[in-house]
Design a protein around this motif. Sequence first.
Motif, short mmCIF file in Angstrom:
data_model
loop_
_atom_site.label_atom_id
_atom_site.label_comp_id
_atom_site.label_asym_id
_atom_site.label_seq_id
_atom_site.Cartn_x
_atom_site.Cartn_y
_atom_site.Cartn_z
N GLU A 276 16.92 63.15 -7.99
CA GLU A 276 17.55 61.84 -8.20
C GLU A 276 18.64 61.60 -7.16
OE1 GLU A 276 18.43 62.11 -12.37
OE2 GLU A 276 16.38 61.49 -12.89
N GLU A 277 19.40 62.66 -6.82
CA GLU A 277 20.42 62.52 -5.77
C GLU A 277 19.78 62.13 -4.43
OE1 GLU A 277 23.08 66.07 -7.73
OE2 GLU A 277 22.28 66.36 -5.70
N ARG A 278 18.55 62.55 -4.27
CA ARG A 278 17.85 62.23 -3.01
C ARG A 278 17.11 60.89 -3.08
NH1 ARG A 278 18.91 67.28 -3.29
NH2 ARG A 278 18.92 68.70 -1.49
N GLY A 279 17.31 60.17 -4.17
CA GLY A 279 16.78 58.81 -4.24
C GLY A 279 15.38 58.67 -4.82
N VAL A 280 14.85 59.74 -5.43
CA VAL A 280 13.52 59.60 -6.04
C VAL A 280 13.64 58.64 -7.23
CG1 VAL A 280 11.62 60.81 -7.20
CG2 VAL A 280 12.84 61.91 -5.30
N SER A 281 12.84 57.60 -7.20
CA SER A 281 13.04 56.51 -8.17
C SER A 281 12.65 56.94 -9.58
CB SER A 281 12.23 55.30 -7.75
OG SER A 281 10.89 55.69 -7.57
N LYS A 282 11.68 57.79 -9.70
CA LYS A 282 11.23 58.16 -11.04
C LYS A 282 11.02 59.67 -11.10
CE LYS A 282 8.93 56.72 -14.92
NZ LYS A 282 8.98 55.64 -15.82
N VAL A 283 11.82 60.32 -11.93
CA VAL A 283 11.66 61.76 -12.15
C VAL A 283 11.46 61.95 -13.65
CG1 VAL A 283 12.68 64.05 -11.90
CG2 VAL A 283 13.22 62.27 -10.22
N VAL A 284 10.35 62.53 -14.02
CA VAL A 284 10.04 62.72 -15.44
C VAL A 284 10.04 64.22 -15.72
CG1 VAL A 284 8.29 62.40 -17.24
CG2 VAL A 284 8.64 60.64 -15.50
N VAL A 285 10.89 64.64 -16.66
CA VAL A 285 10.97 66.07 -16.99
C VAL A 285 10.39 66.28 -18.38
CG1 VAL A 285 12.50 68.07 -17.18
CG2 VAL A 285 13.12 66.18 -15.67
N SER A 286 9.53 67.26 -18.52
CA SER A 286 8.91 67.49 -19.83
C SER A 286 8.91 68.96 -20.21
CB SER A 286 7.46 66.97 -19.80
OG SER A 286 6.85 67.23 -21.04
N ASP A 287 9.36 69.22 -21.42
CA ASP A 287 9.27 70.56 -22.02
C ASP A 287 7.87 70.66 -22.63
OD1 ASP A 287 9.31 72.77 -23.63
OD2 ASP A 287 11.09 72.18 -24.77
N ALA A 384 17.71 77.39 -2.27
CA ALA A 384 16.22 77.40 -2.30
C ALA A 384 15.70 76.26 -3.17
CB ALA A 384 15.73 78.75 -2.83
N LEU A 385 16.42 75.98 -4.26
CA LEU A 385 16.02 74.86 -5.12
C LEU A 385 16.15 73.54 -4.35
CD1 LEU A 385 15.04 74.53 -8.09
CD2 LEU A 385 17.39 73.95 -8.69
N ALA A 386 17.22 73.45 -3.57
CA ALA A 386 17.43 72.24 -2.76
C ALA A 386 16.33 72.10 -1.71
CB ALA A 386 18.80 72.30 -2.09
N ARG A 387 15.86 73.20 -1.19
CA ARG A 387 14.76 73.12 -0.20
C ARG A 387 13.48 72.58 -0.86
NH1 ARG A 387 17.39 77.57 2.02
NH2 ARG A 387 16.18 79.13 0.90
N ILE A 388 13.26 72.95 -2.11
CA ILE A 388 12.10 72.40 -2.84
C ILE A 388 12.28 70.90 -3.02
CG2 ILE A 388 10.93 72.37 -5.09
CD1 ILE A 388 11.21 75.37 -5.20
N ALA A 389 13.50 70.50 -3.39
CA ALA A 389 13.77 69.06 -3.56
C ALA A 389 13.53 68.33 -2.23
CB ALA A 389 15.20 68.85 -4.03
N ASP A 390 14.00 68.92 -1.15
CA ASP A 390 13.80 68.29 0.18
C ASP A 390 12.30 68.16 0.49
OD1 ASP A 390 16.50 68.03 0.63
OD2 ASP A 390 16.67 69.96 1.69
N ALA A 391 11.58 69.22 0.21
CA ALA A 391 10.14 69.21 0.54
C ALA A 391 9.42 68.15 -0.31
CB ALA A 391 9.54 70.58 0.28
N LEU A 392 9.86 67.97 -1.55
CA LEU A 392 9.21 67.00 -2.42
C LEU A 392 9.47 65.56 -2.00
CD1 LEU A 392 9.81 68.74 -5.87
CD2 LEU A 392 7.57 68.19 -4.91
N VAL A 393 10.65 65.31 -1.39
CA VAL A 393 10.95 63.92 -0.99
C VAL A 393 10.42 63.60 0.40
CG1 VAL A 393 12.97 63.71 -2.46
CG2 VAL A 393 13.27 64.45 -0.11
N LYS A 394 9.95 64.61 1.10
CA LYS A 394 9.47 64.37 2.47
C LYS A 394 8.34 63.37 2.49
CE LYS A 394 10.23 68.03 5.73
NZ LYS A 394 9.79 69.34 6.16
#
Length: 394
Positions: A276-287, A384-394
């Motif tokens: 969300e900090e990286r501007g992804v408009s829709k993030v859905v989290v599910s347990d 490392a978690l931030a790198r995953i976030a970066d890769a996902l928004v690429k």
Amino acid sequence: MSRKISDSTVYVGVDDLQSELFESQYIIPEGIAYNSYLILDTKVAVLDTVDSIMASQWLEKLSGALGDRTPDYLVVHHMEPDHAGSVKVAMERYPGMTLVASAKAIHMLPQFFEDLDIAGRTLEVKEGDRLELGTHSLQFLAAPMVHWPEVLVSFDESEGALYSADAFGKFGALSRCGFYGRDDEDWTCEGRRYYFNIVGKFGAPVQTLLSKAAKLPIRTIRPLHGPVLEDNLNYYLSLYDTWSRYEPETEGVFIAYASIHGHTAVAAHKLADMLEERGVSKVVVSDICRSDIAENVEDAFRYPKMVLAASSYDGGLFSPMSDFLYRLGMKNYSNRTVAVIENGSWAPSAARVMKESLGKMKNVTVLEPSLTIMSSLKQSDLPALARIADALVK
Ligand code: FEO
């Protein structure tokens, strides 16, 4: 009450508000409708029956709608028992009625009804055949694997009506979700959950059906579940096209986590914050341990990107995630990008199993490297978690 939907066509379907599960596996908090239609022309045709648990209510409705007429034909588009479950009682009640269906459906009849004797009372039809009723004429199209092999759909040119069998169906009783579909999230949410879980495996057959439908002047779609569709049919046709091509529908990221003691959940939510900090408009989290698995399947298909976060268990993968991946594989999950997070306290094994499952799916890109957390997410894991976030928004 039956309901007239044109001068000579009556809706005689029923709502099932008593079953907790559809197909003994899908929750239906708003029930489900088993749709059945009656065409009153020179000849009288009943289109499909209903689940046997609703047979009495259906027969009563049908009888009221028939008045002093008797049906000439029972058209069986689909043999699954939620629609053909009342064939036997219907054929017994109306001895002059001929059952019209595909060869495969007629072949299946004795499998479901061992003592049904309707010799000489069946009419086999195939793609291109027509059933003449008077001003109405039903033109049959084969729709194998939408969602069983024997399925036919039919088109009534006089009303521009496509009787689409399971296609364009939706969970929800009509008394709860409305008789006519609305081209908005109301229809789409449960229409999507229905599609991916019931028909989702059969994208290619759905594509074939869509190309046949594109040649017809359709003005209304009358499915076997859910509302009758009349307005903005392109909305539904376009969604079915996207879904059956296995293309994502909505930009965003779906994060599915299976956490035993809550630590994996923390990592999943932290990643959601980063996205969300990286501007992804829709993030859905599910347990996925505590939510409807069918809705999780739906969301996996809805978005182009997914994150799987799971605990290790018994040298493998925590079973709720294992079940989820099994279902995704069954439904032909494909054409997506997936990141993987595993948790383990001594010998993490979840990522290996998740990647093995994902590796068997078509055109699924697994982002590397995956992240391993040891028991709980720590400050040192954040880069490392931030790198995953970066890769996902690429
Ligand atoms: Fe609604 Fe495939 O039955």
